[in-house]
Design an enzyme around this catalytic site. Structure first.
Site, PDB file in Angstrom:
ATOM      1  CG  ASP A  11      -2.670   9.865   8.991  1.00 26.54           C
ATOM      2  OD1 ASP A  11      -1.857   9.086   8.462  1.00 26.54           O
ATOM      3  OD2 ASP A  11      -3.579  10.421   8.351  1.00 26.54           O
ATOM      4  CB  SER A  12       0.448  12.119   6.595  1.00 27.98           C
ATOM      5  OG  SER A  12      -0.740  11.623   6.007  1.00 27.98           O
ATOM      6  CB  CYS A  74       0.077   6.785   9.039  1.00 25.45           C
ATOM      7  SG  CYS A  74       0.818   7.239   7.470  1.00 25.45           S
ATOM      8  CD  GLU A 152      -4.988  15.679   4.669  1.00 24.26           C
ATOM      9  OE1 GLU A 152      -4.753  16.822   5.080  1.00 24.26           O
ATOM     10  OE2 GLU A 152      -5.144  14.712   5.440  1.00 24.26           O
ATOM     11  CB  CYS A 184      -4.191   4.660   2.490  1.00 22.28           C
ATOM     12  SG  CYS A 184      -4.047   6.438   2.813  1.00 22.28           S
ATOM     13  CG  HIS A 186      -5.720  10.202   4.192  1.00 21.34           C
ATOM     14  ND1 HIS A 186      -4.559   9.965   4.889  1.00 21.34           N
ATOM     15  CD2 HIS A 186      -5.941  11.537   4.260  1.00 21.34           C
ATOM     16  CE1 HIS A 186      -4.093  11.117   5.350  1.00 21.34           C
ATOM     17  NE2 HIS A 186      -4.906  12.089   4.986  1.00 21.34           N
TER      18      HIS A 186
HETATM   19  N1  DGL Z   1      -2.957   7.943   5.887  1.00 15.91           N
HETATM   20  C1  DGL Z   1      -1.707   7.442   5.519  1.00 15.91           C
HETATM   21  C2  DGL Z   1      -1.680   5.951   5.277  1.00 15.91           C
HETATM   22  O1  DGL Z   1      -2.398   5.231   5.934  1.00 15.91           O
HETATM   23  C3  DGL Z   1      -0.820   8.271   4.628  1.00 15.91           C
HETATM   24  C4  DGL Z   1      -1.406   8.966   3.480  1.00 15.91           C
HETATM   25  C5  DGL Z   1      -0.421   9.957   2.904  1.00 15.91           C
HETATM   26  O2  DGL Z   1      -0.089  10.897   3.617  1.00 15.91           O
HETATM   27  O3  DGL Z   1      -0.002   9.773   1.762  1.00 15.91           O
HETATM   28  O4  DGL Z   1      -0.919   5.459   4.487  1.00 15.91           O
END
Ligand code: DGL
Length: 269
Positions: A11-12, A74, A152, A184, A186
């Site tokens: 993931d990011s 992600c 984050e 997402c 996150h």
């Molecule tokens: N967690 C990621 C997603 O599911 C990316 C969030 C991001 O880095 O903007 O899209």
């Protein structure tokens, strides 16, 4: 490919931990490598080209660890890069996409919402997915700039998160939406806060477990399920600042975890 090789999860940043938890829950005997590309987070506002490059870089690292499969935990990375990655790498690559189908099946009011990054919502992949359900349900999409940055942050500002989620769910609630898709990974980390804001009448849909099950199914199909009886190791890597990420990832993982820097790691092998 030996079935005791590890599975990579990318993931990011911290978001993919919401998927990693479900994978560990479902397959505790699989060795896992988690990669948080924290230096480049958030992916959401970045161009498709940059996200694709990062995904190839991350896959390169996992390849050196001899992973037997990869989960792109992600939505943004999946939308930008899963097709190209599958063309290049000959291992199962499980991606994720906003759970519109389950939401369309669940809704009673016929109005569903999707919260996701700009990158996901603007992607061709998402447009195609959305067009399959447009006749059946009304879909209220909302990009959530700033939300991943807040999640984050080392010092969580709950007030700011509540403010953003309230703003981003307003139109969905006003239209009478009853099913909200977390598009997402996150956002799954703050699912409790989101549920509280949208209220008990709204079903909040997260895809973590569905992805874990799909991974298990793919491994079985390729005869790659580990037959170890032991609970396996998870290694955590970041491209960001190790000390900071150790604090951040431990917070969301729920226990103290050691985190290594994978660019430094690359230099040592
Ligand atoms: N967690 C990621 C997603 O599911 C990316 C969030 C991001 O880095 O903007 O899209």
């Amino acid at each position: 490919m030996p079935s005791d090789f590890p599975i990579g999860v990318i993931d990011s940043g911290a978001g993919g931990l919401s998927v990693l938890k479900k994978i560990q829950e479902l397959m505790p005997n699989e060795e896992l490598i988690y990669l948080a590309d924290s230096y480049f987070a958030p992916y959401g506002p970045r161009s498709e080209r940059v996200i694709k490059n990062r995904c190839f870089e991350n896959m390169g690292f996992l390849n050196l660890q001899h992973v037997k499969a990869v989960v792109l935990a992600c939505n943004t990375a999946t939308a930008a890069a899963v097709k190209a990655l599958r063309e290049e790498f000959d291992i199962p690559i499980i991606g994720m996409e906003p759970a519109i189908k389950p939401a369309a099946d669940l809704t009673r009011t016929g109005v569903i919402g999707v919260l996701a990054t700009e990158g996901t919502l603007d992607s061709e992949k998402f447009m195609d997915l959305q067009s399959l359900y447009r006749d059946r349900v009304e879909i209220i999409t909302k990009a959530c700039p700033g939300l991943v940055d807040e999640i984050e942050k080392l010092e969580l500002d709950q007030g700011e998160i509540v403010k953003l989620v309230t703003e981003y769910t307003e139109a969905f609630l006003e239209r009478g939406g009853d099913t909200l898709v977390l598009g997402c990974t996150h956002y799954a980390l703050i699912a409790d806060i989101i549920s509280e804001i949208v209220g008990p009448e709204v079903v909040v849909v997260d895809t973590g477990m569905a992805v874990a099950k799909e991974l298990k199914r793919r491994l079985r199909a390729d005869d790659l399920n580990s037959d170890s009886k032991e609970k396996s190791r998870i290694s955590f890597f970041t491209s960001g600042n190790v000390e900071d990420q150790q604090i951040l990832l431990s917070r969301y993982w729920g226990e103290d975890i050691p985190v290594l820097h994978y660019l430094n790691f690359l230099l040592t092998i």
